[in-house]
Design a protein around this motif. Sequence first.
Motif, mmCIF file in Angstrom:
data_model
loop_
_atom_site.group_PDB
_atom_site.id
_atom_site.type_symbol
_atom_site.label_atom_id
_atom_site.label_comp_id
_atom_site.label_asym_id
_atom_site.label_seq_id
_atom_site.Cartn_x
_atom_site.Cartn_y
_atom_site.Cartn_z
ATOM 1 N N LEU A 1 1.195 -1.156 0.082
ATOM 2 C CA LEU A 1 -0.401 0.150 -0.395
ATOM 3 C C LEU A 1 0.782 1.264 0.005
ATOM 4 C CD1 LEU A 1 -2.503 -0.886 2.176
ATOM 5 C CD2 LEU A 1 -2.905 -0.399 0.087
ATOM 6 N N ILE A 2 2.158 1.267 1.244
ATOM 7 C CA ILE A 2 2.718 2.288 1.538
ATOM 8 C C ILE A 2 3.147 2.253 -0.933
ATOM 9 C CG2 ILE A 2 5.345 2.941 1.943
ATOM 10 C CD1 ILE A 2 2.909 4.168 4.303
ATOM 11 N N ALA A 3 4.141 0.921 -1.451
ATOM 12 C CA ALA A 3 4.707 1.267 -2.774
ATOM 13 C C ALA A 3 3.510 1.933 -3.584
ATOM 14 C CB ALA A 3 5.067 0.677 -2.590
ATOM 15 N N VAL A 4 2.631 1.487 -3.429
ATOM 16 C CA VAL A 4 1.188 1.456 -4.696
ATOM 17 C C VAL A 4 1.675 3.244 -4.478
ATOM 18 C CG1 VAL A 4 -1.339 1.916 -5.432
ATOM 19 C CG2 VAL A 4 0.436 -0.001 -4.938
ATOM 20 N N ALA A 5 1.426 3.951 -3.225
ATOM 21 C CA ALA A 5 0.842 5.104 -2.998
ATOM 22 C C ALA A 5 1.848 6.112 -3.166
ATOM 23 C CB ALA A 5 0.113 5.305 -1.166
ATOM 24 N N LEU A 6 3.310 6.113 -2.522
ATOM 25 C CA LEU A 6 4.364 6.871 -3.502
ATOM 26 C C LEU A 6 4.640 6.607 -4.373
ATOM 27 C CD1 LEU A 6 7.103 5.676 -0.385
ATOM 28 C CD2 LEU A 6 5.206 7.999 -0.854
ATOM 29 N N ILE A 7 4.246 5.695 -5.714
ATOM 30 C CA ILE A 7 4.209 5.831 -6.936
ATOM 31 C C ILE A 7 3.282 6.644 -7.609
ATOM 32 C CG2 ILE A 7 4.594 3.765 -9.147
ATOM 33 C CD1 ILE A 7 6.434 2.052 -6.979
ATOM 34 N N GLY A 8 2.503 6.064 -6.989
ATOM 35 C CA GLY A 8 1.260 6.639 -8.083
ATOM 36 C C GLY A 8 0.920 8.690 -7.912
ATOM 37 N N ALA A 9 2.003 8.590 -6.485
ATOM 38 C CA ALA A 9 2.102 9.999 -6.532
ATOM 39 C C ALA A 9 2.922 10.336 -7.421
ATOM 40 C CB ALA A 9 2.615 10.280 -4.905
ATOM 41 N N CYS A 10 4.459 9.696 -8.339
ATOM 42 C CA CYS A 10 5.174 10.711 -8.636
ATOM 43 C C CYS A 10 4.494 9.864 -10.072
ATOM 44 C CB CYS A 10 5.943 9.921 -8.221
ATOM 45 S SG CYS A 10 6.518 10.055 -6.178
ATOM 46 N N ILE A 11 3.967 9.622 -10.478
ATOM 47 C CA ILE A 11 4.013 8.987 -11.848
ATOM 48 C C ILE A 11 3.427 10.404 -12.944
ATOM 49 C CG2 ILE A 11 4.523 6.367 -11.171
ATOM 50 C CD1 ILE A 11 1.561 6.431 -12.080
#
Length: 270
Positions: free
Chosen positions: A189-199
């Motif tokens: 969930l953390i990974a999806v949140a971080l990647i989703g916020a930056c792509i």
Amino acid sequence: MFPVYGYQGADATAQRLKDSSSTVAFNAVFIGSIVIAAFLAFLSRTSRFGAGMLVGAGLLTAAQFISDTTDFLRSGTDGSATYYSPGPGYWWGITSCALCLASAVLALIALRRCGALRIRATRVGIFWAITGMVLAIGWLIGTWMPWQKTTLTSTVADATKTVTLSECCSLSDMPGQFLAEAALAFVLLIAVALIGACISSAATASGAILGSAFCAGASIVPGLMNKAPSIADVASAWDTVTEDQLRQAQAATALHHLPGLWLTAASVWA
């Protein structure tokens, strides 16, 4: 849902997922998110959004499946109360999990090739990254806390007494496989949140976050559907009191949803 998932207990009773309404609800949400994601991925206008959902939902299948897998690995000896033996449904579940993970990997490759995964750091992205991390932490805390409490109220000699029958189910009291499941889900969930916020692709980011939220929140639906046990169920569980005695005492059961359930739900649905 329909083949025998496993054989459980000293008498090796056959277990099917369809036999439990809460399990059916869990799988309906979980499978429904995968099906919707696959459908949207094939439509040209929503292909990036659907592919993002496949990534978010497909990755979370790994965390969701740890618990069931390790139940069988911890199985007691044949004939014991803790005996578990896999059935055809279990092996199909393993295959389905592998297919979901494979679809997530293929969707990632396709998104990378079309440029939807380019990193674009912005102030708005940092805000959403922090928000996603806070919500993921809220989900973990809510999962750690008890979700529901069952009480029994009775009246004897004009005095009303309420006792707690059970308080379920704090992650802190569960076997280790549930801790491993929650830890992996939290990291994803953390990974999806971080990647989703930056792509760069907002559609892909939205799809990935929605897909992972669907899967992380699938267990909330059964929690909301659970009902208090009947007086007959309580009497069968207690050897010291009969159903007639409980009815004479005007006994009544109630199920209370605790803050852990609402915190988990709020963290996912936000």
